[in-house]
Design a protein around this motif. Structure first.
Motif, short mmCIF file in Angstrom:
data_model
loop_
_atom_site.label_atom_id
_atom_site.label_comp_id
_atom_site.label_asym_id
_atom_site.label_seq_id
_atom_site.Cartn_x
_atom_site.Cartn_y
_atom_site.Cartn_z
N ILE A 1 0.85 -1.18 0.00
CA ILE A 1 0.00 0.00 0.00
C ILE A 1 0.89 1.24 0.00
CG2 ILE A 1 -1.94 1.17 1.09
CD1 ILE A 1 -2.46 -1.76 0.28
N TYR A 2 0.66 2.14 -0.96
CA TYR A 2 1.46 3.36 -1.07
C TYR A 2 0.55 4.58 -0.95
CZ TYR A 2 5.21 0.37 -2.82
OH TYR A 2 6.18 -0.60 -2.94
N PHE A 3 1.09 5.60 -0.30
CA PHE A 3 0.38 6.86 -0.11
C PHE A 3 1.24 7.99 -0.65
CE2 PHE A 3 -0.57 10.42 3.04
CZ PHE A 3 -1.67 10.89 2.32
N ASN A 4 0.66 8.78 -1.53
CA ASN A 4 1.39 9.90 -2.12
C ASN A 4 1.11 11.18 -1.35
OD1 ASN A 4 1.14 12.35 -4.37
ND2 ASN A 4 2.95 11.06 -4.59
N TRP A 5 2.19 11.76 -0.83
CA TRP A 5 2.10 12.98 -0.07
C TRP A 5 2.99 14.02 -0.75
CZ3 TRP A 5 1.35 12.29 5.83
CH2 TRP A 5 0.74 13.44 6.36
N GLY A 6 2.39 14.92 -1.52
CA GLY A 6 3.17 15.87 -2.31
C GLY A 6 3.86 15.16 -3.46
N PHE A 7 5.20 15.16 -3.44
CA PHE A 7 5.95 14.49 -4.50
C PHE A 7 6.51 13.15 -4.04
CE2 PHE A 7 6.25 19.06 -5.38
CZ PHE A 7 5.79 19.09 -6.68
N ILE A 8 6.15 12.71 -2.84
CA ILE A 8 6.76 11.52 -2.25
C ILE A 8 5.73 10.39 -2.15
CG2 ILE A 8 7.92 10.57 -0.22
CD1 ILE A 8 8.83 13.42 0.44
#
Length: 273
Positions: A42-49
């Protein structure tokens, strides 16, 4: 909000709402088998990360009930240690279904999310046309019971995922909204996934697959801005293994990608060399 964000991918097909669509058929024999196991990152995108927030594991085991073969379907989800500092999740789900009909006889859900605790159990007693569901709920310090009479085609959260894999795609034209019924807490919801065609996709592992593409109609609110902000890709072979789920949320993007799968009933012929 983080809890609901993660919950979407623990269940893959939860938080979906729509009208019951065309009449479609399900295969007479399950496309999954005892010993199948799949792991999702599971991946979460926060801004550019992109942050690797957690992992979800699906397992199929075998059991017997009243002399009939059953599958015990297990799902476990947890945040990674680096994400635990923000929000800690340790969730487990289990559904026992008849191996021939995928009708559930028992369901259990245990959730530990920071200070929140939930223990939910369903016991199904199936009749000729309907089922009685005896429910036992614990949320933090509150404990209560409930009973519901539902149709025999109603599934819980976990068995819904596996039942959907048994869909006979030869009966599903492009742009068809496939309807099904799912029980959540004490309510039954009429849900749907729209089949929109085929694509070849590449996963984070580098593997490529021919995939069936579905777009659900989502419940908008504090998590999703638009009702078409999620896409689900399923392997275009006899196994119908979920490969990738992507979604836009109000504070970024999230995705669940298949990390590994083993002991599928038939070879993953959708994989592209």
């Amino acid at each position: 909000m983080k809890s609901r964000m993660f919950y979407v991918f623990v269940l893959l097909f939860s938080l979906i709402a729509g009208e019951v669509g065309a009449q479609v058929r399900y295969k007479d024999e399950c496309v999954f088998q005892t010993g199948e196991s799949a792991v999702y990152n599971i991946y979460f995108n926060w801004g550019f990360i992109w942050i690797h927030a957690g992992d979800v594991t699906f397992n199929v085991k075998e059991s017997m009930k009243d002399g009939e073969k059953c599958y015990d379907l297990y799902v476990s989800g947890k945040t990674r240690s680096s994400f635990d500092k923000m929000y800690t999740i340790r969730d487990t789900f289990m559904s026992r279904v008849n191996a021939a009909t995928v009708m559930p006889s028992y369901y259990k859900e245990v959730k530990h999310e920071d200070s929140y605790y939930c223990n939910k159990q369903y016991n199904y007693v199936h009749g000729e046309d309907s089922a009685s569901v005896y429910m036992d709920f614990i949320r933090n310090k509150r404990h209560w019971k409930d009973t519901a009479i539902v149709a025999n085609n109603v599934n819980d959260l976990v068995s819904t995922c596996y039942k959907f894999r048994n869909l006979d795609m030869s009966t599903v034209p492009v742009n068809t909204l496939v309807g099904f019924n799912m029980m959540f807490d004490s309510e039954v919801y009429n849900l749907g996934l729209k089949y929109v065609g085929k694509e070849t996709i590449k996963l984070k592992s580098g593997k490529k697959y021919k995939a069936l593409k579905f777009v659900p109609k989502l419940i908008t609110g504090d998590l999703f801005k638009n009702d078409d902000d999620m896409t689900i890709y399923v392997s275009d072979d006899e196994n119908h293994v979920p490969l990738l789920v992507t979604a836009k949320i109000k504070v970024g993007s999230i995705k669940a990608t298949l990390s590994s799968v083993k002991n599928t009933k038939t070879p993953m012929s959708s994989e592209v060399d």
